[in-house]
Design a protein around this motif. Structure first.
Motif, mmCIF file in Angstrom:
data_model
loop_
_atom_site.group_PDB
_atom_site.id
_atom_site.type_symbol
_atom_site.label_atom_id
_atom_site.label_comp_id
_atom_site.label_asym_id
_atom_site.label_seq_id
_atom_site.Cartn_x
_atom_site.Cartn_y
_atom_site.Cartn_z
ATOM 1 N N MET A 103 0.837 -1.180 0.000
ATOM 2 C CA MET A 103 0.000 0.000 0.000
ATOM 3 C C MET A 103 0.882 1.243 0.000
ATOM 4 S SD MET A 103 -2.900 -1.143 2.768
ATOM 5 C CE MET A 103 -4.109 0.008 2.111
ATOM 6 N N VAL A 104 0.306 2.342 -0.474
ATOM 7 C CA VAL A 104 0.991 3.627 -0.445
ATOM 8 C C VAL A 104 0.614 4.320 0.862
ATOM 9 C CG1 VAL A 104 1.239 5.869 -1.554
ATOM 10 C CG2 VAL A 104 0.926 3.812 -2.949
ATOM 11 N N GLU A 105 1.613 4.778 1.580
ATOM 12 C CA GLU A 105 1.372 5.486 2.840
ATOM 13 C C GLU A 105 1.842 6.924 2.701
ATOM 14 O OE1 GLU A 105 1.670 3.648 6.980
ATOM 15 O OE2 GLU A 105 3.500 4.858 6.877
ATOM 16 N N LEU A 106 0.930 7.851 2.932
ATOM 17 C CA LEU A 106 1.247 9.274 2.873
ATOM 18 C C LEU A 106 1.316 9.832 4.282
ATOM 19 C CD1 LEU A 106 -1.178 10.581 0.092
ATOM 20 C CD2 LEU A 106 1.157 9.758 -0.174
ATOM 21 N N GLU A 107 2.301 10.685 4.502
ATOM 22 C CA GLU A 107 2.395 11.382 5.780
ATOM 23 C C GLU A 107 2.262 12.881 5.519
ATOM 24 O OE1 GLU A 107 5.221 11.809 9.750
ATOM 25 O OE2 GLU A 107 5.732 10.369 8.182
ATOM 26 N N LEU A 108 1.345 13.501 6.222
ATOM 27 C CA LEU A 108 1.061 14.917 6.057
ATOM 28 C C LEU A 108 1.213 15.615 7.403
ATOM 29 C CD1 LEU A 108 -2.246 14.400 4.046
ATOM 30 C CD2 LEU A 108 0.045 14.636 3.101
ATOM 31 N N ARG A 109 1.353 16.939 7.363
ATOM 32 C CA ARG A 109 1.565 17.676 8.611
ATOM 33 C C ARG A 109 0.930 19.058 8.517
ATOM 34 N NH1 ARG A 109 7.230 17.341 9.599
ATOM 35 N NH2 ARG A 109 7.447 18.859 7.920
ATOM 36 N N LEU A 110 0.276 19.459 9.596
ATOM 37 C CA LEU A 110 -0.253 20.807 9.739
ATOM 38 C C LEU A 110 0.484 21.444 10.907
ATOM 39 C CD1 LEU A 110 -2.464 22.632 8.521
ATOM 40 C CD2 LEU A 110 -3.969 21.859 10.361
ATOM 41 N N ARG A 111 1.262 22.468 10.619
ATOM 42 C CA ARG A 111 2.184 23.021 11.617
ATOM 43 C C ARG A 111 1.490 23.992 12.565
ATOM 44 N NH1 ARG A 111 7.628 22.166 10.802
ATOM 45 N NH2 ARG A 111 8.292 21.502 8.711
ATOM 46 N N ASP A 112 2.002 24.017 13.798
ATOM 47 C CA ASP A 112 1.739 25.073 14.776
ATOM 48 C C ASP A 112 0.252 25.339 14.989
ATOM 49 O OD1 ASP A 112 2.334 26.918 16.670
ATOM 50 O OD2 ASP A 112 3.092 28.455 15.287
ATOM 51 N N LEU A 113 -0.468 24.315 15.457
ATOM 52 C CA LEU A 113 -1.883 24.493 15.757
ATOM 53 C C LEU A 113 -2.145 25.540 16.845
ATOM 54 C CD1 LEU A 113 -3.449 20.906 15.634
ATOM 55 C CD2 LEU A 113 -3.326 22.633 13.860
ATOM 56 N N PRO A 114 -1.313 25.641 17.893
ATOM 57 C CA PRO A 114 -1.579 26.667 18.914
ATOM 58 C C PRO A 114 -1.692 28.071 18.338
ATOM 59 C CG PRO A 114 0.023 25.107 19.746
ATOM 60 C CD PRO A 114 -0.193 24.761 18.298
ATOM 61 N N LEU A 124 -4.591 28.342 20.758
ATOM 62 C CA LEU A 124 -4.578 27.322 21.792
ATOM 63 C C LEU A 124 -3.298 27.445 22.611
ATOM 64 C CD1 LEU A 124 -5.787 24.331 19.592
ATOM 65 C CD2 LEU A 124 -7.115 25.504 21.359
ATOM 66 N N PRO A 125 -3.298 26.981 23.851
ATOM 67 C CA PRO A 125 -2.086 27.082 24.678
ATOM 68 C C PRO A 125 -0.974 26.178 24.154
ATOM 69 C CG PRO A 125 -3.787 25.811 25.799
ATOM 70 C CD PRO A 125 -4.429 26.399 24.591
ATOM 71 N N ASP A 126 0.258 26.624 24.293
ATOM 72 C CA ASP A 126 1.407 25.798 23.928
ATOM 73 C C ASP A 126 1.557 24.677 24.944
ATOM 74 O OD1 ASP A 126 2.216 27.181 21.629
ATOM 75 O OD2 ASP A 126 3.187 28.729 22.851
ATOM 76 N N ALA A 127 1.738 23.475 24.465
ATOM 77 C CA ALA A 127 1.945 22.319 25.337
ATOM 78 C C ALA A 127 2.749 21.279 24.573
ATOM 79 C CB ALA A 127 0.611 21.745 25.797
ATOM 80 N N ASP A 128 3.537 20.503 25.316
ATOM 81 C CA ASP A 128 4.408 19.513 24.686
ATOM 82 C C ASP A 128 3.800 18.121 24.686
ATOM 83 O OD1 ASP A 128 6.321 21.440 24.196
ATOM 84 O OD2 ASP A 128 7.311 21.133 26.131
ATOM 85 N N GLY A 129 2.514 18.003 24.967
ATOM 86 C CA GLY A 129 1.886 16.689 25.037
ATOM 87 C C GLY A 129 1.378 16.193 23.703
ATOM 88 N N GLU A 130 0.434 15.245 23.785
ATOM 89 C CA GLU A 130 -0.047 14.567 22.583
ATOM 90 C C GLU A 130 -1.549 14.350 22.668
ATOM 91 O OE1 GLU A 130 2.217 11.128 20.833
ATOM 92 O OE2 GLU A 130 0.449 10.031 21.493
ATOM 93 N N ILE A 131 -2.240 14.572 21.566
ATOM 94 C CA ILE A 131 -3.658 14.243 21.421
ATOM 95 C C ILE A 131 -3.782 13.276 20.250
ATOM 96 C CG2 ILE A 131 -5.985 15.098 20.975
ATOM 97 C CD1 ILE A 131 -5.103 17.814 21.998
ATOM 98 N N THR A 187 -6.092 22.155 26.591
ATOM 99 C CA THR A 187 -6.286 22.308 25.147
ATOM 100 C C THR A 187 -7.567 21.625 24.696
ATOM 101 O OG1 THR A 187 -3.891 22.445 24.752
ATOM 102 C CG2 THR A 187 -5.283 21.822 22.884
ATOM 103 N N LEU A 188 -7.829 20.415 25.202
ATOM 104 C CA LEU A 188 -9.040 19.696 24.826
ATOM 105 C C LEU A 188 -10.294 20.495 25.169
ATOM 106 C CD1 LEU A 188 -8.193 16.031 25.917
ATOM 107 C CD2 LEU A 188 -8.495 16.854 23.584
ATOM 108 N N ARG A 189 -10.326 21.042 26.367
ATOM 109 C CA ARG A 189 -11.530 21.749 26.819
ATOM 110 C C ARG A 189 -11.780 23.021 26.011
ATOM 111 N NH1 ARG A 189 -13.149 19.050 31.282
ATOM 112 N NH2 ARG A 189 -11.562 18.122 32.648
ATOM 113 N N ASP A 208 3.477 17.903 19.940
ATOM 114 C CA ASP A 208 4.343 19.085 20.054
ATOM 115 C C ASP A 208 3.830 20.243 19.197
ATOM 116 O OD1 ASP A 208 5.975 17.628 21.755
ATOM 117 O OD2 ASP A 208 7.220 16.893 20.100
ATOM 118 N N GLY A 209 2.512 20.401 19.165
ATOM 119 C CA GLY A 209 1.924 21.544 18.472
ATOM 120 C C GLY A 209 1.624 21.334 17.010
ATOM 121 N N ASP A 210 2.117 20.244 16.405
ATOM 122 C CA ASP A 210 1.863 19.959 14.991
ATOM 123 C C ASP A 210 0.871 18.812 14.856
ATOM 124 O OD1 ASP A 210 3.665 21.900 14.376
ATOM 125 O OD2 ASP A 210 5.280 20.540 13.788
#
Length: 680
Positions: A461-472, A477-484, A510-512, A563-565
């Motif tokens: 299969m073909v696997e694509l990886e995409l990224r949307l930078r700097d959501l905060p 949104l608050p800067d945080a180093d965690g993961e959703i 961030t979730l709330r 990490d914000g992305d």
């Protein structure tokens, strides 16, 4: 019945073969007429593959029937004869081929089962129009005069490599057939020229020579005669090359010209003073020689069987050039956002086991800029470039004064970076920069072609990886180093969706905030909160990306904010139009970045697993209930959500939830137990 009569019936009778015939591995001839012939006869499909063959043909070549069926006939001739035979068969079996234009005799050297070479003549007869896409090939003794083929065929100059043979029904238009020599001559794949993506007269021929070349061809067509002309071209690798073109008009049954057969021969190395190709009497040694080298490397690239061998080949050939000090190719690690070493020549461990960062502006030098911008980057003189001040000692140790870094890419996919270094300043100015850039594109195209082939042959299969930078920053949104991590979205009635996921504890704030910051998030509830993990559920008014991908036949395998992305990984079935998928993603996320494309093995179901067959037995409501319960944590201990909470999320009564859940569980258990019974 004579051989001639049988051959006539084979060529014009109703087509009795199917695509499945290509999978035959033995048995008698499917057409009884084949067995009546004392001469060797086979039938070919539209791709030139053998679908029927008689005993005389097999006896002549000393091969088993199973070895020929389903294989291209050209695979059984010596390598030098394959381009000519493939080109002839491609034209002759074309749906657009004009009746009456025939290749009555094509000579080729076959390789027998014992490895010996056997010169034979193929007499071809097409089954048109009653059975388009079928050609009969009759094996005969070669002509006494030793000629390669009889009229009309692609010119014998094909053997005088590097050369490109072609046939064109429209003298001013796109060629119908182009041989592999186009790579040697101009650095372009035959498919690019045949499809019209690259126009030979419009794009490749030097602008100053185009009118003259068109006039020579037009005059030959008018006279129904042959022509010869010399001119300049602009190959894919950049620069200028000189070629000689020889051609002739092909006449139809009524004597009128119906096509042009031609061959284009690389004349760069044979050009002497006063060559008419440019009319100047001058020979530009440096750039022309470098262009010739790059063109030969480009031609060799497409013949390498793996990506590793492609990269080693390019580095080895570049490092062997006198004007080049060394070369290396780096791959793009999208997770660490570094360029890491994949191949090098003329130098050892140039990166010393480290990577080159490319994410931040100002980092990574020319290599990093090439990744970020997708454009070639040149350092004219490291001793004068302020950016190289801290690396001048390093440059001196490795003996280079100038460098160029070009992205290795194809369409929207960037596979890596090609870096080339020279011992003198300004070694990659002007056309040479374009030449190396063209080589990078050729390498990218070759890697993409290998991945497509591997996907089609290995069920990958073909696997694509995409990224949307700097959501905060994008959504306040608050800067945080965690993961959703978004795990599953479930469609509800009325066009709404429930999306389940997990997060690290530092992301709770961030979730709330998501319902206030994102218009399509109506509600979000934290269902379970521990020291290690937070489980959440959100109600959406618009379909999330996972549902959009499913509608396009794709699958979202990872959607995580880290990490914000926002990182997105999508798996596509072989043959899926990657650009269409990207357009779909960008309709919802216009700023999304393409990170990488790779081939991954399609997971095979383990023996005893139910796969998607069980889900197919459930009603829509049962599936919604059981999936919601699972991802809400209903089946965990302690429970992440009660039945009433899941029912409330689904806007149904608690009793209705338990009723559908019990029925869904019963169906799953029934399927599981029946499979256990069968397997035991």
């Amino acid at each position: 019945m004579s051989d001639r009569d049988a051959q006539s019936r084979l060529g014009s009778g109703r087509d009795r073969t199917t695509d499945g015939d290509r999978n035959l591995t033995g048995g008698a001839e499917r057409d009884p007429l084949l067995g009546l012939l004392e001469t060797g006869v086979c039938r070919l499909d539209a791709d030139g593959a053998v679908v029927e063959v008689n005993g005389a043909f097999l006896e002549t070549l000393g091969r088993e029937r199973s070895a020929l069926l389903g294989e291209a006939l050209s695979a059984f001739v010596v390598a030098d004869d394959r381009p000519r035979l493939s080109a002839v068969l491609s034209w002759y079996d074309s749906e657009n081929a004009t009746d009456g234009v025939r290749f009555d005799a094509v000579r080729a050297r076959f390789v027998t089962g014992d490895g010996e070479r056997l010169a034979r003549e193929l007499r071809l007869d097409a089954a048109r129009p009653a059975a388009a896409g079928r050609t009969v090939a009759v094996l005969g003794e070669p002509a006494d005069d030793g000629s390669i083929d009889a009229s009309p065929d692609l010119p014998g100059l094909v053997d005088d490599l590097p050369a490109m043979a072609y046939r064109c029904r429209d003298p001013g238009g796109t060629p119908d057939v182009v041989t592999d020599g186009s790579v040697d001559v101009a650095g372009y794949d035959p498919e690019a020229l045949e499809s019209g993506a690259v126009g030979w007269r419009d794009d490749v021929v030097h602008p100053e020579d185009r009118d003259r070349v068109r006039g020579a061809v037009r005059e030959a067509v008018t006279r129904g005669d042959s022509f010869a002309t010399a001119y300049r071209i602009r190959p894919a690798g950049g620069g200028t090359r000189r070629v000689n073109e020889y051609g002739r008009a092909v006449r139809g049954p009524d004597g009128e010209p119906v096509a042009i057969d031609g061959v284009v021969v690389d004349a760069t190395d044979r050009t002497a003073a006063g060559d008419p190709a440019d009319g100047t009497g001058e020979r530009r040694g440096g750039d022309d020689e470098f262009a010739a080298i790059v063109s030969r490397i480009s031609a060799g690239v497409v013949r390498q069987p793996t990506r590793d061998e492609i990269e080693r080949f390019v580095c080895d050939r570049l490092a062997a050039v006198d004007a080049v000090a060394f070369a290396w190719i780096g791959g793009i690690d999208s997770r660490s956002e570094e360029v890491t070493l994949r191949a090098e020549a003329g130098v050892e461990e140039y990166l010393d086991g480290t990577g080159i960062e490319f994410r931040e502006e100002g980092r990574g030098g020319p290599t990093g800029r090439a990744v970020r911008t997708g454009e070639p980057q040149v350092v004219s003189d490291v001793r004068a470039d302020p950016e190289y001040e801290h690396r001048r000692e390093h440059a001196s140790e490795h003996g280079y004064r100038s460098a160029v870094a070009v992205p290795i890419s194809h369409e929207d996919t960037r596979y890596g970076v090609l870096n080339v270094y020279a011992g003198r300043p300004n070694a990659f100015a002007g056309e040479r920069r374009a030449m190396v850039d063209g080589l990078g594109r050729t390498v990218g195209h070759a890697i993409a072609a290998l991945e497509r082939k591997r996907a089609l042959t290995n069920d990958e299969m073909v696997e694509l990886e995409l990224r949307l930078r700097d959501l905060p920053s994008a959504f306040d949104l608050p800067d945080a180093d965690g993961e959703i991590r978004f795990e599953r979205a479930i469609p509800l009635e009325g066009g709404e969706y429930l999306e389940y996921g997990t997060a690290t504890p530092e992301m709770v704030e961030t979730l709330r905030l998501l319902p206030d910051r994102l218009d399509f998030v109506d509600e979000l509830h934290v269902r379970e909160e521990t020291d290690a993990r937070v489980r959440f559920e959100s109600r959406l008014s618009e379909p999330p990306l996972s549902c959009i991908m499913a509608r396009r036949g794709s699958r979202l395998t990872e959607a995580v904010v880290r990490d914000g992305d926002y990182h997105i990984v999508v798996q596509l079935s072989p043959g899926t139009d990657v650009r269409r998928v990207l357009r779909t993603v960008r309709e919802s996320y216009p700023d999304v970045e393409f990170v990488s494309q790779r081939q991954v093995s399609e997971p095979s179901p383990r023996p005893g697993t139910l796969g998607t067959s069980v889900l197919g037995e459930l009603t829509t409501r049962q599936r919604t209930v059981i999936e919601s319960a699972y991802f809400a944590g209903f089946f965990e201990w302690p429970r992440g959500a009660t039945g009433e909470e899941v029912a409330e999320s689904l806007d149904i009564a608690g009793s209705t939830f338990h009723q559908h859940l019990r029925k869904a569980q019963g169906t799953v258990l029934e399927q599981l137990l029946s499979e256990v019974a069968v397997s035991s």
